[in-house]
Scaffold this active site. Structure first.
Site, PDB file in Angstrom:
ATOM      1  N   GLU A 164       0.850  -1.201   0.000  1.00 18.71           N
ATOM      2  CA  GLU A 164       0.000   0.000   0.000  1.00 18.71           C
ATOM      3  C   GLU A 164       0.881   1.244   0.000  1.00 18.71           C
ATOM      4  O   GLU A 164       1.986   1.229   0.523  1.00 18.71           O
ATOM      5  CB  GLU A 164      -0.943  -0.008   1.206  1.00 18.71           C
ATOM      6  CG  GLU A 164      -0.259  -0.110   2.566  1.00 18.71           C
ATOM      7  CD  GLU A 164       0.117   1.240   3.160  1.00 18.71           C
ATOM      8  OE1 GLU A 164      -0.298   2.272   2.585  1.00 18.71           O
ATOM      9  OE2 GLU A 164       0.839   1.252   4.165  1.00 18.71           O
ATOM     10  N   ARG A 177      -1.384   7.840   1.776  1.00 17.67           N
ATOM     11  CA  ARG A 177      -1.001   9.016   2.548  1.00 17.67           C
ATOM     12  C   ARG A 177      -2.146   9.345   3.490  1.00 17.67           C
ATOM     13  O   ARG A 177      -3.278   9.513   3.029  1.00 17.67           O
ATOM     14  CB  ARG A 177      -0.734  10.213   1.625  1.00 17.67           C
ATOM     15  CG  ARG A 177       0.375  10.013   0.612  1.00 17.67           C
ATOM     16  CD  ARG A 177       0.302  11.088  -0.456  1.00 17.67           C
ATOM     17  NE  ARG A 177      -0.942  11.012  -1.217  1.00 17.67           N
ATOM     18  CZ  ARG A 177      -1.418  12.006  -1.969  1.00 17.67           C
ATOM     19  NH1 ARG A 177      -0.779  13.169  -2.038  1.00 17.67           N
ATOM     20  NH2 ARG A 177      -2.546  11.842  -2.638  1.00 17.67           N
ATOM     21  N   LEU A 226      10.081  19.274   0.700  1.00 17.23           N
ATOM     22  CA  LEU A 226      11.224  20.150   0.953  1.00 17.23           C
ATOM     23  C   LEU A 226      10.869  21.301   1.903  1.00 17.23           C
ATOM     24  O   LEU A 226      11.481  22.359   1.833  1.00 17.23           O
ATOM     25  CB  LEU A 226      11.765  20.726  -0.364  1.00 17.23           C
ATOM     26  CG  LEU A 226      12.632  19.798  -1.215  1.00 17.23           C
ATOM     27  CD1 LEU A 226      13.148  20.535  -2.441  1.00 17.23           C
ATOM     28  CD2 LEU A 226      13.802  19.236  -0.417  1.00 17.23           C
ATOM     29  N   ARG A 227       9.908  21.085   2.776  1.00 19.70           N
ATOM     30  CA  ARG A 227       9.586  22.117   3.763  1.00 19.70           C
ATOM     31  C   ARG A 227      10.269  21.752   5.082  1.00 19.70           C
ATOM     32  O   ARG A 227       9.930  20.757   5.716  1.00 19.70           O
ATOM     33  CB  ARG A 227       8.073  22.240   3.968  1.00 19.70           C
ATOM     34  CG  ARG A 227       7.714  23.314   5.001  1.00 19.70           C
ATOM     35  CD  ARG A 227       6.227  23.397   5.224  1.00 19.70           C
ATOM     36  NE  ARG A 227       5.541  23.970   4.080  1.00 19.70           N
ATOM     37  CZ  ARG A 227       4.237  23.890   3.875  1.00 19.70           C
ATOM     38  NH1 ARG A 227       3.485  23.234   4.730  1.00 19.70           N
ATOM     39  NH2 ARG A 227       3.697  24.446   2.817  1.00 19.70           N
ATOM     40  N   CYS A 278       4.447   5.197   9.998  1.00 14.56           N
ATOM     41  CA  CYS A 278       5.092   4.566   8.848  1.00 14.56           C
ATOM     42  C   CYS A 278       6.572   4.906   8.721  1.00 14.56           C
ATOM     43  O   CYS A 278       7.423   4.051   8.926  1.00 14.56           O
ATOM     44  CB  CYS A 278       4.354   4.948   7.560  1.00 14.56           C
ATOM     45  SG  CYS A 278       2.723   4.193   7.409  1.00 14.56           S
ATOM     46  N   LYS A 285       9.267   3.936  11.703  1.00 10.02           N
ATOM     47  CA  LYS A 285       9.444   2.503  11.952  1.00 10.02           C
ATOM     48  C   LYS A 285       9.870   1.768  10.686  1.00 10.02           C
ATOM     49  O   LYS A 285      10.591   0.764  10.753  1.00 10.02           O
ATOM     50  CB  LYS A 285       8.179   1.893  12.564  1.00 10.02           C
ATOM     51  CG  LYS A 285       6.926   1.905  11.710  1.00 10.02           C
ATOM     52  CD  LYS A 285       6.635   0.566  11.070  1.00 10.02           C
ATOM     53  CE  LYS A 285       5.297   0.560  10.361  1.00 10.02           C
ATOM     54  NZ  LYS A 285       5.080  -0.671   9.558  1.00 10.02           N
ATOM     55  N   LYS A 305       0.678  14.932  11.368  1.00 12.53           N
ATOM     56  CA  LYS A 305       0.428  15.677  10.136  1.00 12.53           C
ATOM     57  C   LYS A 305      -1.021  16.140  10.156  1.00 12.53           C
ATOM     58  O   LYS A 305      -1.831  15.638  10.936  1.00 12.53           O
ATOM     59  CB  LYS A 305       0.710  14.818   8.900  1.00 12.53           C
ATOM     60  CG  LYS A 305      -0.225  13.624   8.750  1.00 12.53           C
ATOM     61  CD  LYS A 305       0.012  12.875   7.447  1.00 12.53           C
ATOM     62  CE  LYS A 305      -0.380  13.705   6.240  1.00 12.53           C
ATOM     63  NZ  LYS A 305      -0.288  12.937   4.974  1.00 12.53           N
TER      64      LYS A 305
END
Length: 447
Positions: free
Chosen positions: A159, A162, A261-262, A271, A274, A335
């Protein structure tokens, strides 16, 4: 006759996959060993926050008015074995306690419970992220323990979801990778994914080891890119540069690209951390540990960002101890668009400041319940405004849209001091400064 699908494990991955398979027109049976989770799903409720998932689920769960009825749930492996032509394994593979290696116990247990009930032709498809070599071992187990013997095959279909975009990524994947050992297995998976393939999703057919490596390689590359720009942020801090402008400039190079790239306090979640550690551990077992030694530094850079954010907060408060200082933390999840607080950099920073004597108050749009369970001793507020009330410094640590769109003037009226530290480089510095705030971001000492 149309294929019938089971999904073993109904967590974040499994619940999304089961609902998506029903959306694609298949009869689906989801299985989990946690009865409370199954009860929720039967009511059309999801045990986590994922945009669009509950709506998708309710369109198909049997017994809900107006649904297609194509999706049911059970705790019975015998029922699953009798029902399904294709069985997707979607169980968790966490990091082992005290080790870098992957804990395969949930995968092994699920397969051991399913195998005795496979009395006819079936395809078992692994979707969990596993150490390379696992599929070969599991295929051997199936051959030895499934009553149908060689009529039961294994395939591996990693899988690439996101969090925050899981429904979209399942229904319209940017690629479909399948590790197979027979034309029959490939044919069945092409039938299952016919709709997204027809829409243009690439379908990559490979062997077991390559299919297993694709996910860990992809996550390792993304982690490397994030830690690279965070390393550049450290250099910018020392040299007086602006990492945001640096990222913009190098991002125009199409070989590099602008995504990931932030600079900020680094990656977390269930994810990337680990997976790169398990990848290093497995490479060591295979005698290829030298190939992945760079990942150890990637992990180190990532973890170092959290301590640097704590130090930035200390300096913003005058450089002394945190004792008695009031600190507002905007963000708890790792996030935005998720309620996942696993290995959250935001909560880690909040926890470090709290342990050093700071009075920390956290607010997050979706992660409050999970954060409270993980860090019960932190303070929590019901809104950004309440979190900031009386704060000596404000830390922006998860880039929710709500925080990007908040009114700095309104927050300024309740804060004890108008100082904000942008741990995600996602806020508009000029907007905050016009409202009288001192703005500081990682890797941008002069911005």
């Amino acid at each position: 006759m149309a294929l019938k699908i089971t999904v073993i494990g109904t967590g974040y991955l499994g619940a999304t996959h089961a609902a998506a398979m029903a959306e694609l027109g298949f009869e689906v049976l989801g299985l989990d060993v946690v009865p409370e989770k199954i009860d929720m799903l039967r009511r059309g409720e999801v045990p986590m926050y994922e945009p669009g998932l509950e709506e998708l689920l309710r369109r198909h769960v049997d017994g809900i008015e107006g649904s297609s009825g194509r999706l049911r749930f059970t705790t019975d492996f015998a029922e699953a074995g009798a029902f399904g032509d294709v069985h997707f394994l979607c169980v968790n593979t966490p990091q082992k306690h005290g080790e870098y290696a992957c804990d395969m116990s949930y995968v092994d247990s699920a397969l051991a419970s399913l195998a005795p009930h496979l009395t006819g032709p079936a395809l078992v498809v692994g979707k969990s992220t596993v150490p390379v070599g696992s599929a070969d071992r599991l295929a051997g187990y199936l051959a030895a323990h499934a009553p149908a013997g060689p009529e039961v095959e294994l395939a591996w279909n990693p899988e690439f979801l996101r969090e925050g975009f899981a429904v979209e990524d399942t229904l319209h994947p940017d690629r479909i990778v399948v590790g197979v050992r027979s034309e029959r297995a490939e044919k069945l998976l092409r039938e299952i994914y016919a709709t997204p393939v027809a829409e243009g999703s690439p379908f990559v057919v490979t062997d077991f080891p390559t299919a297993e490596l694709v996910k860990t390689a992809a996550n390792s590359f993304l982690a490397t890119k994030i830690s690279f720009i965070n390393a550049m942020a450290e250099v910018c801090e020392a040299a007086g540069g602006d990492v945001a402008k640096l990222a913009e400039a190098i991002g125009y190079d199409e070989r590099i690209g602008r995504k990931f790239l932030r600079a900020g306090i680094g990656f977390g979640g269930g994810c990337l951390p680990k997976d790169i550690r398990a990848f290093m551990a497995r490479a060591g077992e295979l005698g290829a540990d030298q190939a992945l030694t760079f990942l150890r530094e990637i992990d180190s850079i990532n973890m170092r960002q959290r301590g640097q954010m704590v130090e930035l907060a200390r300096q913003a408060l005058g450089g002394g101890p945190f004792l008695g200082k009031r600190v507002a933390v905007l963000g708890a999840t790792f996030k935005p668009d998720s309620d996942d607080v696993r290995d959250s950099p935001a909560l880690n920073v909040a926890g470090q400041i709290h342990l050093q004597g700071g009075q920390v108050t956290v607010y997050d749009p979706k992660g409050m319940a999970n954060a409270r369970r993980l860090f019960p001793t932190l303070g929590y507020a019901d809104s950004a405004l309440e979190a900031v009330r009386g704060a000596d410094v404000v830390l922006h640590l998860t880039e929710w849209r709500e925080f990007r769109e908040v009114d700095p003037e309104e927050l300024g009226r309740v804060a004890a001091a108008r100082t904000i530290l942008d741990g995600r480089n996602a806020l508009d510095p000029e907007l905050w400064r016009r409202a009288g705030w001192t703005y500081r971001a990682m890797g941008r000492p002069t911005a």
